[in-house]
Design an enzyme around this catalytic site. Structure first.
Site, PDB file in Angstrom:
ATOM      1  N   SER A 250       6.143   2.108 -10.517  1.00  0.00           N
ATOM      2  CA  SER A 250       6.278   2.479  -9.112  1.00  0.00           C
ATOM      3  C   SER A 250       4.914   2.921  -8.582  1.00  0.00           C
ATOM      4  CB  SER A 250       7.284   3.616  -8.958  1.00  0.00           C
ATOM      5  OG  SER A 250       6.706   4.816  -9.424  1.00  0.00           O
ATOM      6  N   LYS A 251       4.874   3.244  -7.298  1.00  0.00           N
ATOM      7  CA  LYS A 251       3.628   3.698  -6.649  1.00  0.00           C
ATOM      8  C   LYS A 251       2.963   4.825  -7.433  1.00  0.00           C
ATOM      9  CE  LYS A 251       3.414   2.190  -2.040  1.00  0.00           C
ATOM     10  NZ  LYS A 251       4.681   1.994  -1.327  1.00  0.00           N
ATOM     11  N   ARG A 252       3.806   5.682  -7.967  1.00  0.00           N
ATOM     12  CA  ARG A 252       3.365   6.827  -8.757  1.00  0.00           C
ATOM     13  C   ARG A 252       2.360   6.414  -9.848  1.00  0.00           C
ATOM     14  NH1 ARG A 252       6.476   8.804 -12.770  1.00  0.00           N
ATOM     15  NH2 ARG A 252       7.999   7.189 -12.331  1.00  0.00           N
TER      16      ARG A 252
END
Ligand code: GLU
Length: 486
Positions: A250-252
């Site tokens: 994910s973006k994380r």
């Protein structure tokens, strides 16, 4: 033990334009492309745009741009499924005629109620087949109400479906876990399953290399091929990509849409190298492989079953390696737009290209991405540096000593006739002994005065490029700052 494909290799990248292409999509494109190039086959681009409700504006352009940016050229296409509806409708009709499919009149409300009821009974939701055995009369009655039916596949109620995956081996699903899935929607558009199978057949696709999220669709596809009497392609499901903490990407994890990497200043060649290693390896050791080497060595045998790990730090490192491999001219050419965009507006435009050519070799050694270049180089361009007086003293040098050291340095530098890296070194190195200061302290002080920071390219080279006037001016400013405060 490498097994050569029996059929002429024709593979496809078949993205749905439901969003901007991300790393996983492009990894799939790359593996298909490498496979095609390795076997001198064909790489076909097909846009699976039959889910009208989920189409995203600009997604198709972004897909084409990303492939072009990375040099993943296609030999055929793009084919658009939305322009091929008659093919799917014809096949749906054939399946209806041969009793492999049936018309279903259930409304979305009825399907929802069915789902609720099944979940209430703790059963996995699935279409219960209520339209499967409608009598002529029942069908006529439903037709008369004006409902436009969908076409559903007649799933064998029992038994198992087995197919072979080139990466995972033999895979078996129980048919009773699969439902009578929709082939053709009431708006005349096919579902993914129908369009995908029809096109892979009509386009003579030899190998389907796709992300492993599609694995559960494959038994349906295998059954469709069977029902249609068509020879299925070979299947290979590519491993998942996870973050360094082994959770879903994910973006994380610092992962971004492909066009973002382009904007941030990653190079196509390093992206290709990095993406190729997401699930494939040459020998578990080799990290750096150029395009030609990847084409030469790529094989499905070396694609792993285990999830691949996306490590942003590795991507940055690799991009830095590729940046350093560029010729100085190419680096300048690629870095200039980033400088133009990223340097403070107070820096006079147009930027001086000769000066850029002198500065960039120092930056090329250090940048990991081109987007960092303005930040790394800004002290070369601005008139005034922003730093605190404390920073000048951060090497544990006391203010009086610092003021004196700068004074002596200024005298020496003013007297210098030729200005160059070697001259500066020859002048300044002995000075640290003369001043009885360690080089760490002395050069640390000068570095902050000259660049406004503690970590920067080598001091003498920096001063050489900056020029005598600017270097002296910055030393004077530093001295003033110290004098004002101490
Ligand atoms: N349209 C599907 C996607 O977006 C294609 C999956 C496949 O390759 O069969 O990934």
């Amino acid at each position: 033990m490498s097994s050569e494909p029996e059929k002429r290799v024709r593979v496809r990248f078949a993205p749905s334009p439901t969003g901007y292409p991300h790393l996983g999509n492009i990894r799939t494109a790359l593996f298909n492309w490498l496979f095609a190039r390795h076997y001198n086959g064909e790489f076909i681009l097909r846009i699976e745009d039959t889910d009208v409700a989920r189409r995203v504006e600009g997604a198709i352009e972004a897909i084409l741009d990303s492939l072009q940016w990375l040099g993943l050229n296609w030999d055929e296409g793009p084919h658009f499924q939305s322009q091929r509806l008659p093919f799917y409708q014809e096949v749906a009709n054939k399946l209806l005629k041969e009793d492999h499919a049936y018309l279903c009149y259930c409304s979305p409300e009825q399907l929802e109620a069915m789902r609720q009821e099944q979940m209430g009974r703790k059963q996995p939701p699935k279409y219960d087949g209520r339209c499967r055995n409608l009598t002529q009369q029942e069908r006529a009655r439903l037709e008369a109400t004006g409902i436009i039916p969908v076409v559903r596949f007649k799933m064998p109620p029992e038994g198992e479906t087995t197919f072979h995956d080139l990466i995972r081996g033999s895979i078996t699903f129980r048919n009773d876990t699969l439902d009578d899935f929709v082939l053709l929607k009431s708006d005349g558009y096919p579902t993914y399953h129908l369009a995908n199978v029809v096109d892979d057949h009509l386009m003579n696709i030899s190998h389907v290399l796709r992300a492993d999220e599609w694995l559960s669709s494959t038994p349906r596809h295998a059954l469709l091929y069977q029902a249609l009497g068509w020879q299925p392609p070979e299947f290979a499901h590519l491993p998942m990509i996870l973050g360094t903490d082994r959770t879903k990407l994910s973006k994380r994890h610092g992962v971004a849409a492909i066009n973002e990497y382009q904007k941030q200043g990653y190079l196509p060649n390093s992206m290709i190298n990095f993406l190729a290693l997401l699930g494939w390896s040459l020998d578990d050791r080799t990290e750096l492989l150029n395009r030609e080497e990847l084409i030469e060595h790529f094989s499905l045998e070396r694609v792993s079953k285990a999830a691949a790990i996306f490590d942003k730090a590795k991507l940055e490192w690799m991009n830095g390696v590729y940046l350093r491999k560029l010729s100085p001219e190419e680096f300048v050419q690629r870095a200039t737009p980033f400088l133009d965009e990223g340097l403070a507006p107070s820096v006079k435009r147009p930027l001086d290209s000769d000066y850029i050519c002198q500065v960039m070799p120092l930056i090329q050694e250090r940048a990991r991405i081109l987007g960092e270049v303005p930040q790394l180089a800004h002290f070369f361009f601005v008139d005034e540096l922003q730093y605190t007086t404390e920073l000048l003293l951060s090497q544990n040098i006391d203010a009086r000593t610092a003021i004196r050291a700068i004074e002596v340095t200024l005298q020496k530098l003013r007297a210098m006739e030729a200005w160059g890296t070697q001259h500066l070194e020859d002048t300044l190195r002995p000075l640290s002994t003369e001043l009885d200061l360690s080089t760490g302290k002395f050069f640390g002080l000068l570095r902050v005065a000259i660049t406004g920071r503690t970590a920067a390219p080598p001091l003498f080279q920096t001063m050489a490029v900056l020029g005598k006037g600017k270097s002296l001016e910055r030393l004077c400013t530093a001295q003033q700052k110290l004098l004002q405060q101490y």
